[in-house]
Design a protein around this motif. Sequence first.
Motif, PDB file in Angstrom:
ATOM      1  N   UNK A 187       0.827  -1.199   0.000  1.00 29.85           N
ATOM      2  CA  UNK A 187       0.000   0.000   0.000  1.00 29.85           C
ATOM      3  C   UNK A 187       0.866   1.256   0.000  1.00 29.85           C
ATOM      4  N   UNK A 188       1.913   1.259   0.811  1.00 32.52           N
ATOM      5  CA  UNK A 188       2.786   2.435   0.883  1.00 32.52           C
ATOM      6  C   UNK A 188       3.491   2.691  -0.439  1.00 32.52           C
ATOM      7  N   UNK A 189       3.802   1.629  -1.183  1.00 33.70           N
ATOM      8  CA  UNK A 189       4.500   1.806  -2.451  1.00 33.70           C
ATOM      9  C   UNK A 189       3.631   2.496  -3.494  1.00 33.70           C
ATOM     10  N   UNK A 190       2.310   2.511  -3.270  1.00 34.23           N
ATOM     11  CA  UNK A 190       1.424   3.226  -4.193  1.00 34.23           C
ATOM     12  C   UNK A 190       1.546   4.728  -4.022  1.00 34.23           C
ATOM     13  N   UNK A 191       1.922   5.156  -2.809  1.00 31.44           N
ATOM     14  CA  UNK A 191       2.099   6.578  -2.504  1.00 31.44           C
ATOM     15  C   UNK A 191       3.368   6.722  -1.662  1.00 31.44           C
ATOM     16  N   UNK A 192       4.537   6.606  -2.291  1.00 31.65           N
ATOM     17  CA  UNK A 192       5.787   6.582  -1.524  1.00 31.65           C
ATOM     18  C   UNK A 192       6.053   7.835  -0.709  1.00 31.65           C
ATOM     19  N   UNK A 193       5.366   8.928  -1.002  1.00 27.40           N
ATOM     20  CA  UNK A 193       5.598  10.154  -0.243  1.00 27.40           C
ATOM     21  C   UNK A 193       4.938  10.128   1.128  1.00 27.40           C
ATOM     22  N   UNK A 194       4.109   9.107   1.399  1.00 24.39           N
ATOM     23  CA  UNK A 194       3.326   9.125   2.629  1.00 24.39           C
ATOM     24  C   UNK A 194       4.016   8.476   3.814  1.00 24.39           C
ATOM     25  N   UNK A 195       4.895   7.535   3.588  1.00 26.02           N
ATOM     26  CA  UNK A 195       5.354   6.688   4.677  1.00 26.02           C
ATOM     27  C   UNK A 195       6.426   7.337   5.539  1.00 26.02           C
ATOM     28  N   UNK A 231       6.704  10.637   6.118  1.00 25.80           N
ATOM     29  CA  UNK A 231       6.279  11.974   6.499  1.00 25.80           C
ATOM     30  C   UNK A 231       5.346  11.899   7.698  1.00 25.80           C
ATOM     31  N   UNK A 232       5.627  12.694   8.717  1.00 24.88           N
ATOM     32  CA  UNK A 232       4.813  12.656   9.938  1.00 24.88           C
ATOM     33  C   UNK A 232       3.361  12.972   9.623  1.00 24.88           C
ATOM     34  N   UNK A 233       3.105  14.010   8.890  1.00 25.65           N
ATOM     35  CA  UNK A 233       1.736  14.396   8.540  1.00 25.65           C
ATOM     36  C   UNK A 233       1.626  14.423   7.023  1.00 25.65           C
ATOM     37  N   UNK A 234       1.271  13.282   6.460  1.00 27.11           N
ATOM     38  CA  UNK A 234       1.173  13.193   5.012  1.00 27.11           C
ATOM     39  C   UNK A 234      -0.233  13.582   4.580  1.00 27.11           C
ATOM     40  N   UNK A 235      -0.361  14.799   4.066  1.00 26.03           N
ATOM     41  CA  UNK A 235      -1.675  15.273   3.628  1.00 26.03           C
ATOM     42  C   UNK A 235      -1.557  15.882   2.235  1.00 26.03           C
ATOM     43  N   UNK A 236      -2.496  15.576   1.342  1.00 28.11           N
ATOM     44  CA  UNK A 236      -2.481  16.189   0.014  1.00 28.11           C
ATOM     45  C   UNK A 236      -2.956  17.636   0.107  1.00 28.11           C
ATOM     46  N   UNK A 237      -2.157  18.547  -0.369  1.00 29.22           N
ATOM     47  CA  UNK A 237      -2.491  19.975  -0.207  1.00 29.22           C
ATOM     48  C   UNK A 237      -3.674  20.396  -1.069  1.00 29.22           C
ATOM     49  N   UNK A 238      -3.996  19.594  -2.076  1.00 36.11           N
ATOM     50  CA  UNK A 238      -5.067  19.993  -2.995  1.00 36.11           C
ATOM     51  C   UNK A 238      -6.341  19.183  -2.792  1.00 36.11           C
ATOM     52  N   UNK A 289       0.787   3.919   8.734  1.00 29.80           N
ATOM     53  CA  UNK A 289       2.207   4.014   9.090  1.00 29.80           C
ATOM     54  C   UNK A 289       2.464   3.260  10.389  1.00 29.80           C
ATOM     55  N   UNK A 290       1.576   3.421  11.358  1.00 31.81           N
ATOM     56  CA  UNK A 290       1.757   2.730  12.631  1.00 31.81           C
ATOM     57  C   UNK A 290       1.627   1.221  12.468  1.00 31.81           C
ATOM     58  N   UNK A 291       0.639   0.769  11.694  1.00 28.34           N
ATOM     59  CA  UNK A 291       0.478  -0.669  11.471  1.00 28.34           C
ATOM     60  C   UNK A 291       1.699  -1.245  10.771  1.00 28.34           C
ATOM     61  N   UNK A 292       2.247  -0.508   9.810  1.00 32.24           N
ATOM     62  CA  UNK A 292       3.440  -0.979   9.112  1.00 32.24           C
ATOM     63  C   UNK A 292       4.597  -1.166  10.097  1.00 32.24           C
ATOM     64  N   UNK A 293       4.836  -0.178  10.951  1.00 28.27           N
ATOM     65  CA  UNK A 293       5.978  -0.257  11.859  1.00 28.27           C
ATOM     66  C   UNK A 293       5.730  -1.296  12.947  1.00 28.27           C
ATOM     67  N   UNK A 294       4.487  -1.449  13.393  1.00 29.07           N
ATOM     68  CA  UNK A 294       4.197  -2.497  14.368  1.00 29.07           C
ATOM     69  C   UNK A 294       4.472  -3.880  13.763  1.00 29.07           C
ATOM     70  N   UNK A 295       4.109  -4.055  12.490  1.00 28.51           N
ATOM     71  CA  UNK A 295       4.403  -5.334  11.835  1.00 28.51           C
ATOM     72  C   UNK A 295       5.904  -5.511  11.643  1.00 28.51           C
ATOM     73  N   UNK A 296       6.592  -4.443  11.269  1.00 28.24           N
ATOM     74  CA  UNK A 296       8.042  -4.517  11.085  1.00 28.24           C
ATOM     75  C   UNK A 296       8.728  -4.883  12.401  1.00 28.24           C
TER      76      UNK A 296
END
Length: 482
Positions: free
Chosen positions: A279-287, A289-296, A311-318
């Motif tokens: 899922x993160x690889x679909x939007x690599x800019x999100x993982x 970044x603390x606050x990943x929000x689309x400005x538009x 992001x939290x689920x990913x790191x908990x799994x990692x």
Amino acid sequence: MTTPRPELPAEIRDWIATVTGAERVEVKQVPGGASRQAWFVDAITGAQTRELFLRFDPRDPDPASAFHPLAVEAEIMSELYRHGVTVPRVLAAHPQRQAVLSERVPGGTWFSRITDPDEQVRTARDFIAKLAALHRIDARELTIPGLGEAGPVEGHVRDEIAAMRTRVDRYGKPAPLLRFCIDWLERNIPAYDGPTVLVQGDTGPGNFMYADGRVTAIVDWELAHFGDPMDDIAWLSLRTVQDTFTDFPARLAEYEQLSGHRIDEDRVWYYRLFAETRLASLHPDSIDTRASVPVDSPDAGNRLIYGMLHRRLLVEALARVVGIPEVEVDLPDETVESEHAPVYAATASTLAGAAAQAQDPLAVRYVKGAARLVKYLAEVDRVGAVVDADETAELAALLGRVPESVPQGRAALAEAASRGEISESDYVAQVWRGIKRDDYLTRTASGALSRRTWPPLRHPTEGIEQKEADRWASPSPKTTVS
């Protein structure tokens, strides 16, 4: 200003009339995705009406996308229908455009709207039975040209990891945590030599339809692929974080009995990380970044909290697969207040009033999302500097120098780990501490979402009464993954 509703192109209407032989075609758009539209179709001839369903994507297929073109989805559903899987019957796929016409299946999709706990359990059990039936099919017996031939699981896993890496390379910017996860997945593919199955991907509540305690259709096959049955169990647990799905260990026990596949906890955890990394690889800019929000986007508030959840689920799994049971983080005192607190409170009150007056459901969603952004900014203003100072000190101790900023320090730490200068466990532990701080800053915006995590795979004690275990479930707000 009201955004005009899209019209179905005349050529698609004409195609529907041709393939159905209908004298008249009536269409109505219904909720069903962003760019991939969903339409109810009535194909009318004389006094007879055939109730059909159309999925339509006005874009051309993207060869680099992780999501299948609609024509491939049609191949998947047609082949599964031939094998008796509970999917809608496909009538036709457009030869040039992304349009698939199928029979309309009755039922709801919002699992959390089932208010009767007994009906929840019956529906969940029926889904498990159907997932088990899917996984009993030898993938080598399936003819799906768009997916190619099924082979050993390891080969399919390596192909998907390569696709993740390609998407991140195409991004063209640093994505240190995401690359670390991809590298780890490639080095640690499970030693599994069991049967290859068709994995739905993103399977579970929200991606099946139900009525009266029964699943009427399993839908959304855009991420389907050949692989390990535990891959689907990981996806199911991911959707369970976001939606009600009764007692998860009880459902997995039923799955084991019905499918013949034993639940392998280590493999499930591997594929939990695999799913979140995909899922993160679909939007690599999100993982990273603390606050990943689309400005538009007017939906930025919801993107903030679900981005934080993933992001939290990913790191908990990692952390789980690397072998780190827990990390401790000192968090700021809740009683600390910002001098701007009254302004944030007034803004939140104003937005709550606007949401109460709004008539458009989408406008209400956007206004509530804006309130989430305000809650997040209030926390950053209140204790953001304290949180950053603590993490900067930890990063400096590991790096041997003080980083210019928390983001720069996190990136430098990932690079050091990739060069072997910092151990894998030290790197992941520090990433987890950082994620806990990010989650703390987002907790008031996230609400109940901040307390959700991966569901257990087994009951902690033996002999639990399944009836009582099933009763724990209560309806929760519906959310989506992709």
